[in-house]
Write an enzyme that holds these catalytic residues in place. Sequence first.
Site, PDB file in Angstrom:
ATOM      1  N   LYS A 114       0.889  -1.209   0.039  1.00 42.00           N
ATOM      2  CA  LYS A 114       0.139   0.110   0.061  1.00 42.00           C
ATOM      3  C   LYS A 114       0.798   1.274   0.035  1.00 42.00           C
ATOM      4  O   LYS A 114       0.470   2.107  -0.628  1.00 42.00           O
ATOM      5  CB  LYS A 114      -0.911  -0.082   1.161  1.00 42.00           C
ATOM      6  N   LYS A 206      -5.392  -9.795  -7.059  1.00 42.68           N
ATOM      7  CA  LYS A 206      -6.249 -10.161  -6.318  1.00 42.68           C
ATOM      8  C   LYS A 206      -7.531  -9.231  -6.746  1.00 42.68           C
ATOM      9  O   LYS A 206      -7.293  -7.867  -7.174  1.00 42.68           O
ATOM     10  CB  LYS A 206      -6.074  -9.645  -4.839  1.00 42.68           C
ATOM     11  N   LYS A 209     -10.748  -3.335  -4.327  1.00 47.56           N
ATOM     12  CA  LYS A 209     -11.844  -2.186  -4.116  1.00 47.56           C
ATOM     13  C   LYS A 209     -10.873  -0.909  -5.207  1.00 47.56           C
ATOM     14  O   LYS A 209     -11.543  -0.273  -5.891  1.00 47.56           O
ATOM     15  CB  LYS A 209     -12.037  -1.610  -2.925  1.00 47.56           C
TER      16      LYS A 209
HETATM   17  P1  TYM Z   1     -10.722  -5.178   3.877  1.00 52.37           P
HETATM   18  O1  TYM Z   1     -11.900  -3.965   4.255  1.00 52.37           O
HETATM   19  O2  TYM Z   1      -9.687  -4.725   2.766  1.00 52.37           O
HETATM   20  O3  TYM Z   1     -11.696  -6.501   3.333  1.00 52.37           O
HETATM   21  C1  TYM Z   1     -12.872  -6.967   4.157  1.00 52.37           C
HETATM   22  C2  TYM Z   1     -12.606  -8.476   3.886  1.00 52.37           C
HETATM   23  O4  TYM Z   1     -12.697  -8.891   2.498  1.00 52.37           O
HETATM   24  C3  TYM Z   1     -11.597  -9.886   2.492  1.00 52.37           C
HETATM   25  N1  TYM Z   1     -11.179  -9.830   0.977  1.00 52.37           N
HETATM   26  C4  TYM Z   1     -11.113 -10.851   0.221  1.00 52.37           C
HETATM   27  N2  TYM Z   1     -11.570 -12.094   0.164  1.00 52.37           N
HETATM   28  C5  TYM Z   1     -11.170 -12.921  -0.843  1.00 52.37           C
HETATM   29  N3  TYM Z   1     -10.696 -12.416  -2.037  1.00 52.37           N
HETATM   30  C6  TYM Z   1     -10.657 -11.047  -2.149  1.00 52.37           C
HETATM   31  N4  TYM Z   1     -10.007 -10.486  -3.472  1.00 52.37           N
HETATM   32  C7  TYM Z   1     -10.666 -10.213  -1.110  1.00 52.37           C
HETATM   33  N5  TYM Z   1     -10.592  -8.865  -0.822  1.00 52.37           N
HETATM   34  C8  TYM Z   1     -10.845  -8.481   0.499  1.00 52.37           C
HETATM   35  C9  TYM Z   1     -10.592  -9.361   3.381  1.00 52.37           C
HETATM   36  O5  TYM Z   1      -9.622 -10.529   3.404  1.00 52.37           O
HETATM   37  C10 TYM Z   1     -11.289  -8.917   4.599  1.00 52.37           C
HETATM   38  O6  TYM Z   1     -11.939 -10.136   5.433  1.00 52.37           O
HETATM   39  N6  TYM Z   1      -7.800  -5.178   7.585  1.00 52.37           N
HETATM   40  C11 TYM Z   1      -9.091  -5.627   7.253  1.00 52.37           C
HETATM   41  C12 TYM Z   1     -10.198  -4.977   8.024  1.00 52.37           C
HETATM   42  C13 TYM Z   1     -10.135  -5.141   9.674  1.00 52.37           C
HETATM   43  C14 TYM Z   1     -10.198  -6.596  10.228  1.00 52.37           C
HETATM   44  C15 TYM Z   1      -9.970  -6.086  11.672  1.00 52.37           C
HETATM   45  C16 TYM Z   1     -10.754  -7.805   9.724  1.00 52.37           C
HETATM   46  C17 TYM Z   1      -9.871  -4.242  10.428  1.00 52.37           C
HETATM   47  N7  TYM Z   1      -9.534  -4.665  11.753  1.00 52.37           N
HETATM   48  C18 TYM Z   1      -9.867  -7.353  12.650  1.00 52.37           C
HETATM   49  C19 TYM Z   1     -10.805  -8.583  11.092  1.00 52.37           C
HETATM   50  C20 TYM Z   1     -10.530  -8.341  12.301  1.00 52.37           C
HETATM   51  C21 TYM Z   1      -9.305  -4.998   5.709  1.00 52.37           C
HETATM   52  O7  TYM Z   1      -8.633  -4.136   5.179  1.00 52.37           O
HETATM   53  O8  TYM Z   1     -10.192  -5.649   5.013  1.00 52.37           O
END
Ligand code: TYM
Length: 344
Positions: A114, A206, A209
């Site tokens: 990032k 991947k 967004k």
């Molecule tokens: P974020 O917002 O990027 O994504 C949310 C969830 O979606 C999953 N994900 C995917 N799974 C499969 N294939 C993909 N291409 C894909 N893109 C995203 C992510 O793995 C996630 O589960 N850091 C985290 C948010 C967070 C969090 C936490 C998660 C903050 N605190 C505590 C669990 C526990 C994040 O940026 O997710």
Amino acid sequence: MAFKPLVFSGVQPTGNLHLGNYLGAIKKFVELQNSHDCIYCVVDLHAITVWQDPAELTRNIREVTAAFLACGIDPKKHIIFNQSQVAEHAELAWIFNCVARLGWLNRMTQFKEKAGKDRENASVGLYAYPNLMAADILVYRATHVPVGEDQKQHLELSRDIAQKFNSDFKESIESRGFGEAFFPLPEPLIQGPATRVMSLRDGSKKMSKSDASDYSRINLTDDSDTIAQKVRKAKTDAEPLPSEQKGLEARPEADNLIGIYAALNDVNKADVLKEFGGAQFSAFKGSLVDLAVAKLGPIGAEMKRMVGDAAYIDGVLADGSSRAQIIAAETMKAVKDIVGFVRR
Ligand code: TYM
């Protein structure tokens, strides 16, 4: 020590919620509510580690909440809230900033990706992000965390932080009657055929967004025609589909579409190949469009309806936040005692 099973997970309100977020995370959130107590968080404090337009951030917080609700999470039986309404997340994160080691954070691949080449210009928050993530989970002493594959390293760091806190403060924890460990070591739940959904334009990237091409992803709010167009345009290769999973090796685009189909239909990849082995992509894509429209269409429609009712969404978040805060405040009281702070 046995901890009460509790599920926690979070999603960033940064726009373009997509099929990867749904299959890797939100669909699992829905399933887990039948077997566990669950807390699901719209992680707005995480979102601002990179610049967010304020009006858009507000909209996106409500949109992620609408997605949770439209997918079927019950906000009365479980907890849905946004992170910034529970100050204890940031408070525990500070303590974890003092527990985690620089060397641990330096290994985080997501920061490297990032921040890119211009690392000097990345926010301090982006660097410390995994410590806040550990605080999100551990402020509820949650035991299970459903996430996509890309969050695995962050979850390992959360476990390291929990373990170091438990061992740094071992005596203090024991003398206060908390047993041998105050924090559980949270377990990642990364299962099924779509833990890493790939871009529809490039099977080595991947689904994300932030990809410049909207054709790389299916957004949860895409209408039926858009879903159909994106699936039809998805990159494939020239061979028919194989009948065995081994035949998917070195065919990332085929593997991705089969994984998506399997996850949407609640079966595994082998089942899908049994049905479509030998078929051309054109035929398979037709079935995938029908399945995706049937599963995602109602979710998108419900999300659009709900975001029009901001008062309802904000009410869900307010109610969830007050219930979450009761648990978080209890943890913070104990943490302050364990660390040795004087408190009221
Ligand atoms: P974020 O917002 O990027 O994504 C949310 C969830 O979606 C999953 N994900 C995917 N799974 C499969 N294939 C993909 N291409 C894909 N893109 C995203 C992510 O793995 C996630 O589960 N850091 C985290 C948010 C967070 C969090 C936490 C998660 C903050 N605190 C505590 C669990 C526990 C994040 O940026 O997710």
